[in-house]
Structures are given as structure tokens and as C-alpha cells.
Design a protein around this motif. Structure first.
Motif, short mmCIF file in Angstrom:
data_model
loop_
_atom_site.label_atom_id
_atom_site.label_comp_id
_atom_site.label_asym_id
_atom_site.label_seq_id
_atom_site.Cartn_x
_atom_site.Cartn_y
_atom_site.Cartn_z
N UNK A 9 0.51 -1.34 0.18
CA UNK A 9 -0.11 -0.10 -0.15
C UNK A 9 0.80 0.90 -0.09
N UNK A 10 0.56 2.58 0.60
CA UNK A 10 0.25 3.49 0.33
C UNK A 10 0.71 4.80 1.79
N UNK A 11 1.29 5.69 2.04
CA UNK A 11 1.31 6.52 2.69
C UNK A 11 0.88 7.90 2.62
N UNK A 12 0.51 8.83 3.15
CA UNK A 12 0.71 10.28 2.82
C UNK A 12 1.29 11.30 2.96
N UNK A 13 2.24 11.66 2.65
CA UNK A 13 2.73 12.79 3.07
C UNK A 13 3.42 13.91 2.49
N UNK A 14 2.67 14.73 3.01
CA UNK A 14 2.49 15.85 2.64
C UNK A 14 3.61 16.76 2.42
N UNK A 15 3.43 17.97 0.99
CA UNK A 15 4.59 18.51 0.77
C UNK A 15 5.48 19.45 1.73
N UNK A 16 4.15 19.75 3.03
CA UNK A 16 4.79 20.85 3.70
C UNK A 16 5.88 20.12 5.11
N UNK A 17 5.76 18.69 5.10
CA UNK A 17 6.81 18.18 5.09
C UNK A 17 8.35 18.62 5.03
N UNK A 18 8.86 19.65 3.79
CA UNK A 18 10.23 20.09 3.17
C UNK A 18 10.56 22.00 4.56
N UNK A 19 8.90 22.33 4.88
CA UNK A 19 8.80 23.20 5.92
C UNK A 19 9.09 22.99 7.75
N UNK A 20 9.87 21.65 7.59
CA UNK A 20 9.83 21.61 9.11
C UNK A 20 11.36 21.19 9.29
N UNK A 21 11.66 20.78 10.54
CA UNK A 21 13.05 20.44 11.22
C UNK A 21 13.87 18.94 10.70
N UNK A 22 12.33 18.55 10.75
CA UNK A 22 12.31 17.04 9.95
C UNK A 22 13.13 16.50 9.34
N UNK A 23 12.52 17.04 8.05
CA UNK A 23 13.19 16.86 6.58
C UNK A 23 15.31 17.93 6.49
N UNK A 24 14.99 18.46 7.52
CA UNK A 24 16.79 18.53 7.11
C UNK A 24 17.59 17.84 8.01
N UNK A 25 17.35 17.61 8.60
CA UNK A 25 17.91 15.96 9.17
C UNK A 25 17.52 14.65 8.85
N UNK A 26 18.53 14.18 7.74
CA UNK A 26 18.89 12.84 7.50
C UNK A 26 18.30 12.17 8.11
N UNK A 27 18.72 11.26 9.45
CA UNK A 27 18.28 10.77 10.22
C UNK A 27 17.19 10.94 11.38
N UNK A 28 16.74 11.85 11.08
CA UNK A 28 15.29 12.16 11.57
C UNK A 28 14.52 12.09 10.70
N UNK A 29 14.66 12.01 9.97
CA UNK A 29 13.29 12.37 9.05
C UNK A 29 13.02 10.07 8.49
N UNK A 30 14.65 9.73 9.08
CA UNK A 30 14.48 8.20 8.05
C UNK A 30 13.77 7.89 9.92
#
Length: 84
Positions: A9-30
Motif C-alpha cells: 500500500x501507500x502512505x500520504x506524505x504532505x509537501x509541507x514536511x519540506x518546511x519542518x526540521x525533520x526534513x533537514x535532518x536525514x536521520x530524523x526523517x528516516x
């Protein structure tokens, strides 16, 4: 956090994640992605410390050690990813 081998299946990921600190940290994003992907998508009855717990869609039970197994990170990296 049990990851069944038949996850589909799939999960929904909003583009607004680009504006969060999670996006800037590869480990946090994983770590975030691992939690997002392993969350339930329907009601599930799970046993936690011998107590039955009903998980609703979007919920999960996970320990830092289980997240380490899924992501391949050390506990320190997982802990830092969860703190963001």
C-alpha cells in the motif's frame, strides 16, 4: 514495532514536511518515515505487557530498540531523531 514482511500500500506524505526540521535532518526523517510506515491503517488489537490494547488507525507501539532495528541506527541517533 513489528514490521510484517507483507506490508503493501501507500502512505500520504504532505509537501509541507519540506518546511519542518525533520526534513533537514536525514536521520530524523528516516525515523519519522519508519514510524509513519509502521503505524496501523485499521483497528488492531495488540498486547502490551500482557494488557490488550486497541490501536486505531495511525497508532503504533514502539520502543527505541525496535526503531533501531527498523532503521539500522544506534539508540543515540534514534533518540536524537525523536527529539526533533
Amino acid at each position: 514495532m513489528k514490521v510484517p514482511c507483507n506490508y503493501q500500500g501507500w502512505v500520504k506524505l504532505y509537501r509541507s514536511i519540506l518546511k519542518t526540521p525533520v526534513w533537514d535532518d536525514p536521520a530524523a526523517f528516516r525515523v519519522y518515515a519508519a514510524l509513519l510506515i509502521t503505524a496501523t491503517h485499521m483497528d488492531v488489537l495488540e498486547t502490551v505487557y500482557s494488557i490488550p490494547v486497541r490501536l486505531r488507525p495511525g497508532q503504533l507501539t514502539a520502543t527505541q530498540a525496535e526503531i533501531c532495528d527498523v532503521t539500522g541506527f544506534t539508540r543515540k541517533t534514534v533518540r536524537n531523531g525523536l527529539d526533533i
